[in-house]
Structures are given as C-alpha cells and as structure tokens.
Design an enzyme around this catalytic site. Sequence first.
Site, PDB file in Angstrom:
ATOM      1  N   SER A 197      38.500  32.202  47.586  1.00 21.80           N
ATOM      2  CA  SER A 197      38.691  33.251  46.590  1.00 21.80           C
ATOM      3  C   SER A 197      39.675  32.764  45.536  1.00 21.80           C
ATOM      4  O   SER A 197      40.488  31.870  45.792  1.00 21.80           O
ATOM      5  CB  SER A 197      39.310  34.504  47.228  1.00 21.80           C
ATOM      6  OG  SER A 197      38.508  35.007  48.251  1.00 21.80           O
ATOM      7  N   THR A 198      39.622  33.381  44.362  1.00 15.91           N
ATOM      8  CA  THR A 198      40.602  33.091  43.314  1.00 15.91           C
ATOM      9  C   THR A 198      41.838  33.942  43.590  1.00 15.91           C
ATOM     10  O   THR A 198      41.741  35.161  43.689  1.00 15.91           O
ATOM     11  CB  THR A 198      40.012  33.432  41.942  1.00 15.91           C
ATOM     12  OG1 THR A 198      38.791  32.701  41.803  1.00 15.91           O
ATOM     13  CG2 THR A 198      40.961  33.083  40.820  1.00 15.91           C
ATOM     14  N   ARG A 202      23.955  38.693  20.928  1.00 19.67           N
ATOM     15  CA  ARG A 202      24.053  37.366  21.566  1.00 19.67           C
ATOM     16  C   ARG A 202      23.572  36.246  20.663  1.00 19.67           C
ATOM     17  O   ARG A 202      23.409  35.105  21.113  1.00 19.67           O
ATOM     18  CB  ARG A 202      23.237  37.358  22.875  1.00 19.67           C
ATOM     19  CG  ARG A 202      23.801  38.256  23.961  1.00 19.67           C
ATOM     20  CD  ARG A 202      25.145  37.767  24.439  1.00 19.67           C
ATOM     21  NE  ARG A 202      25.714  38.641  25.459  1.00 19.67           N
ATOM     22  CZ  ARG A 202      26.910  38.454  25.970  1.00 19.67           C
ATOM     23  NH1 ARG A 202      27.670  37.458  25.557  1.00 19.67           N
ATOM     24  NH2 ARG A 202      27.378  39.276  26.877  1.00 19.67           N
ATOM     25  N   THR A 257      38.782  39.674  45.212  1.00 20.53           N
ATOM     26  CA  THR A 257      40.197  39.828  44.833  1.00 20.53           C
ATOM     27  C   THR A 257      40.238  40.545  43.473  1.00 20.53           C
ATOM     28  O   THR A 257      40.643  39.954  42.469  1.00 20.53           O
ATOM     29  CB  THR A 257      40.874  38.446  44.722  1.00 20.53           C
ATOM     30  OG1 THR A 257      40.063  37.598  43.874  1.00 20.53           O
ATOM     31  CG2 THR A 257      41.035  37.789  46.066  1.00 20.53           C
ATOM     32  N   LYS A 311      39.669  39.691  34.944  1.00 19.90           N
ATOM     33  CA  LYS A 311      40.563  39.883  36.094  1.00 19.90           C
ATOM     34  C   LYS A 311      41.507  38.693  36.261  1.00 19.90           C
ATOM     35  O   LYS A 311      42.693  38.868  36.527  1.00 19.90           O
ATOM     36  CB  LYS A 311      39.716  40.126  37.348  1.00 19.90           C
ATOM     37  CG  LYS A 311      39.961  39.227  38.522  1.00 19.90           C
ATOM     38  CD  LYS A 311      39.116  39.561  39.698  1.00 19.90           C
ATOM     39  CE  LYS A 311      38.394  38.382  40.298  1.00 19.90           C
ATOM     40  NZ  LYS A 311      39.196  37.275  40.765  1.00 19.90           N
ATOM     41  N   LEU A 342      42.947  29.728  37.960  1.00 18.65           N
ATOM     42  CA  LEU A 342      43.256  30.755  36.954  1.00 18.65           C
ATOM     43  C   LEU A 342      43.264  30.123  35.563  1.00 18.65           C
ATOM     44  O   LEU A 342      42.760  30.702  34.597  1.00 18.65           O
ATOM     45  CB  LEU A 342      44.620  31.398  37.234  1.00 18.65           C
ATOM     46  CG  LEU A 342      44.749  32.245  38.501  1.00 18.65           C
ATOM     47  CD1 LEU A 342      46.158  32.804  38.615  1.00 18.65           C
ATOM     48  CD2 LEU A 342      43.744  33.381  38.509  1.00 18.65           C
ATOM     49  N   CYS A 386      35.111  37.859  36.694  1.00 20.63           N
ATOM     50  CA  CYS A 386      36.327  37.053  36.854  1.00 20.63           C
ATOM     51  C   CYS A 386      37.185  36.816  35.617  1.00 20.63           C
ATOM     52  O   CYS A 386      38.403  36.806  35.733  1.00 20.63           O
ATOM     53  CB  CYS A 386      35.959  35.718  37.492  1.00 20.63           C
ATOM     54  SG  CYS A 386      35.382  35.945  39.177  1.00 20.63           S
TER      55      CYS A 386
END
Length: 521
Positions: free
Chosen positions: A193-194, A494, A154, A340, A282, A337
């Site tokens: 899916s998200t 990092r 998605t 998005k 979300l 993710c």
Amino acid sequence: MLNAEFRTILVFNHPTIQPSNLSTVQLFTFIFAPSTTPTIRTIPTIRTIPTIKTIPTMKTVKTPKKLTNILCIGAGYVGGPTMAMIAKKCPDRKVTVVDINAERIAAWQSDALPFYEPGLKEVVAETLGRNLFFSTDIPAAIAEADVVFVAVNTPTKTFGQGAGRAADLQYWEKTAHEIRECATHDLIVVEKSTLPVRTATAMKRVLESGGAHRFEVLSNPEFLAEGTAIADLEKPDRVLVGSDETPTGAAAREAVVDIYAEWVPRDRILTTNVWSSELSKLAANAFLAQRISSVNALTELCERTGADVDEVARAIGRDSRIGPKFLRAGVGFGGSCFKKDILNLVYLCEQRGLTEAAAYWNSVVEMNEHQETRFVAEMVHAMFNTVAGKRIAILGYAFKADTSDTRETPAKVVADLLAEERAQLVVCDPYALPNARKELARHGDLVSFEEDPYTAVEGADAVAVLTDWRQFPELDWARIFARMRKPAFVFDGRNCLDRRELFELGFHVRAIGKAPLSHFA
Ligand code: NAD
Ligand code: UGA
C-alpha cells in the site's frame, strides 16, 4: 556479529581470538539507539560461550532461502493484479490473496472479475487454482505464509486529526494486528500500500508488541497505473524495495528482490532504505500529478490567446529534460491516488512545520479542482448561461480509459455541478455504468444511464466527453449531430476529438486549452 533487530554487537576484545578459544573472551554489548552514538555496556564477568550459534540474544528474523508461500492481504486494484502477475511469472511459488470482502473474493474466483482491466482476465485464468488462490480465511493464510504483502486501502481520512489530508491508516493497522496474532513463525511483511513515510516503524511496533515472533518490515510500493496494469507489471520501469540497512533487513530484501528477478531485469530493481522507499512513492505520484496541473495551468491562457495547448506540450515535450509523457491537458486528473497521496504529502509537510512545501504541493490539487469546476462554468457560459432542462450527454464516466474505476473521477464533479444547474444528464460509458448509477443516484430523475452513445445523444443539446475511451473519436459524429437539438455543442474534456471536423459538421466546439470554434458571429 550483528544482531540487526536490537542493533547489538558482540565484540571479542582479543585481536587473535578464535571461536575454538572462546573461554577467554570478554564480552561487550554495544547498544545503539536508532541514529544516536552507540553506548557501550560492559558485561562485568568473563563468560564462556560454547559456540557462537547458541548465543541466546541473537534474535533475528530467519529468512527462508526462497519465499515459496506468498500472501497478499487486500484483493483490490493492486493486490489482485500484482499477485496474479507474480503467480504467472513464478509458477513454483504459491500465491494467496485474502480479503475481508467476501463478495470481492468470490468475484476473483469467477468469470466476472471485480473490475475491468485489459489483459487481467487472461493472467488470472492461467494461474487461478494452479498457484494463485483467493480466500477469506486470513488467519490460515498468515499461518502458512513466508512473506506477507499488505495491499489494503489507505484512503484520505474523513474524520478527526488531519481529516481531508492525512491517510486513514485503520485498515492497515488492523492487518498488522492480525499478522501478529496469526503468525506461526518469523515473517517478512511488505508494505505494498502507499503509506506515509515512516509508517514501517509503527508497523514494526504493532507487530512486535507481545508476540512470539520477529518481523522484518519492507517497503515495496506499487507503481502500476490502471488501464495498463498488466503491461506495467510485466515490464515495470522499476521495482523498488526498501528495507532496514541491517544484515537481516538486507537478507529479507534480497529474498523479495528474488521474486521480481524471476522476470524483471536486475538493473530495474532498485533497493534502498525503508524511508526513502515510502517517500519515493508519494513523490512519484506528486510529480506525475504536478505535470498535469502544470500543463492544465496553461490552458486558460491558451484559450484566450489562440495558442494550442497540445502544440505547446508537443514543443516542450521534445526537450529531453522535460519529456513528452503526462503533458495531456484535460478536465483534470482523477483516480484513487493522485489527490489522496498529494494531500498526504501536504499533511506530512505541515506536521513538520514545512509551510511552503505544503502550500506548493497543495496547489497541484487546487489547480486540478479549478480545472474541473471551470469546465462546467465554460459549458454553462457557452450555452447562454443556462443549462436548466437541457439534455446533456456525458460520454465517459471512468477516471481514465480502459478501466471501470470511477474513484475521484472528474466526470462525477462535472455531473454533480451540472445536475445542480438542473441539466438533464445521460451518462454513457462502456464499463463504468454500474459505479455511475450508484454515485449519481442522489440526483434522481435528473440523471439517466445509457450504454449506446447514439441513444444517449438523442435530442441532446450538448455532448461532454470526459473519458478518453478510444471508441469516442471513432463514433459517427455526423450521425450524432443529426440526432441532436440545435444549436449542438461539443465540450471535449480530454482533447481526443477532431474539433475542426466537428466544427465543419456544424457543432459549436470547445476543447481544453484551444480557442473555441463557434458558428455564432
Ligand atoms: P482497493 O480498495 O481496491 O483494495 C483494498 C482491499 O483491501 C479491499 O478489497 C479491502 O476490502 C481490503 N482490506 C481492507 N482492510 C482489510 C483487512 N484488514 N484485511 C483484509 N483485507 C482488507 O485499493 P487499491 O486501489 O488496491 O489500493 C491499495 C493500496 O495501493 C493503496 O494504498 C493505494 O494507494 C495503493 N496503490 C493503488 C494503485 C491503484 O492503481 N489503484 C496503484 C498503486 C498503489
Ligand atoms: C497513477 C500513476 O500513474 C501510477 O504510477 C500510480 O501507481 C497510481 O497512480 C497510484 O498510485 O494509484 P492511475 O491513477 O491509475 O496511476 O492512472 P494515470 O494514468 O496516472 O492517470 C491518472 C489521471 O490523470 C487520469 O484521470 C488521467 O486521465 C489523468 N491524466 C494523465 C491527464 O489528465 N493527463 C495526462 O497527461 C496523464
């Protein structure tokens, strides 16, 4: 009696009525529009109802007692590992994973899995062919399934309305059409899916448009993180299952809960309504990413004041209300993710006119972008305002350690910006080089690729560490220093290296959120 789907209640108007005595029953049908007051339609004639079981309007999804045929559409980072774990933990259930990508399906059936994930190979080896199957025959798999998990991609929409923020739901919608067309009986469909909140409504509308069967749409978002997917699946903090709050919704939800309950303690399995479940996914990603942006928002101040961001994170993380996790400052968050899903949240707020909420969440992404670009700006500035023609070794290209995944990796942003400055880049990563080669191909001769870190740093002016692979701190940094051109710079994106030790070896060292260590006066 409640028909969940049509929200129809049959009411017998006599308080002492018994099923054996149904001929005297006046039948009322209450029809509820979602979230409105019920209206009452009175059926004018007195009907005889022979037995309750044969009431023709009682259309409900028949949930099998046990979901033995489990199907997942989408054999990606979520579908593959999640279903492999279900197959491992539920040996008496058959789990099939299908995908339109034949190459991916072939990879799942081979020794070279489609991506690197610690422990995944072992779980697949144990279950493949026993009760875990991969296939491209989507119609056949739908026809025999009791439950269909949908774990297709998605991504952020790149075109039309909401481009750059809204979720692109075309892959998801195609699966809904396919399920409707191929279903041979009533089915439970589970959103893995998200998805934007309230997607289940749309899914149900597509599924029940003209088809012969009925569908219960559940939300069961996935919370695994790449690199720790197997551990996350084996011992999840929680499993979330959302359903319609109706008897058939609850029955479907219980059947799905039973799958997880085969290995997850019941008190870790949360149930809720579909909308809360969709939005919780979300929200979880937005909160996690927000913590990273918050700690990153302190890094510039630390660098300019002598405070150390790791010390600050340690101090605030000891507050039990804040907690120590997800406070590692760095070059920015990557992965398929976070960005998005936050942009999707921003879009959902904007669509409803929630300007302030949209701006708040958008700032999490903006801070992340700033962190990526300022990392390059600091590099260029430290190297006397030019990196043209300089050799820079990029250690780490994956978006985090223990994965070959490079989606939204900050390393790509850094490499792109350095290539624009005409630096000569050598990219080194234990698992992500195949992706790096494809993603950086457009820079031609400016970028080369090397598996061995000691070869990568040969003659380099600088090393930039962009993924926290465990092996990088363990490298022989004296050997690296000896191979580099002087002055030799290390940029630790990092905060995974011992910067004081590097400084003593002769490096000029910059780490995120820490005062620079320089041998220049
Ligand atoms: P992915 O791109 O790795 O996998 C999706 C798969 O779906 C692809 O292999 C694609 O070919 C397949 N597909 C697309 N349309 C199809 C169709 N019509 N029929 C059959 N197969 C189809 O994506 P992913 O990383 O596994 O993510 C899937 C979903 O899970 C996304 O919504 C994502 O936000 C969510 N999620 C991902 C992660 C993660 O760590 N990657 C974690 C939690 C949630
Ligand atoms: C994240 C969430 O952690 C999962 O719960 C969620 O299921 C998943 O997104 C998803 O929906 O796809 P993932 O992106 O795989 O998982 O990996 P994370 O461990 O969350 O790391 C994401 C990025 O944040 C990485 O680039 C990592 O280096 C960075 N990060 C993480 C930091 O910069 N600092 C931290 O303290 C933690």
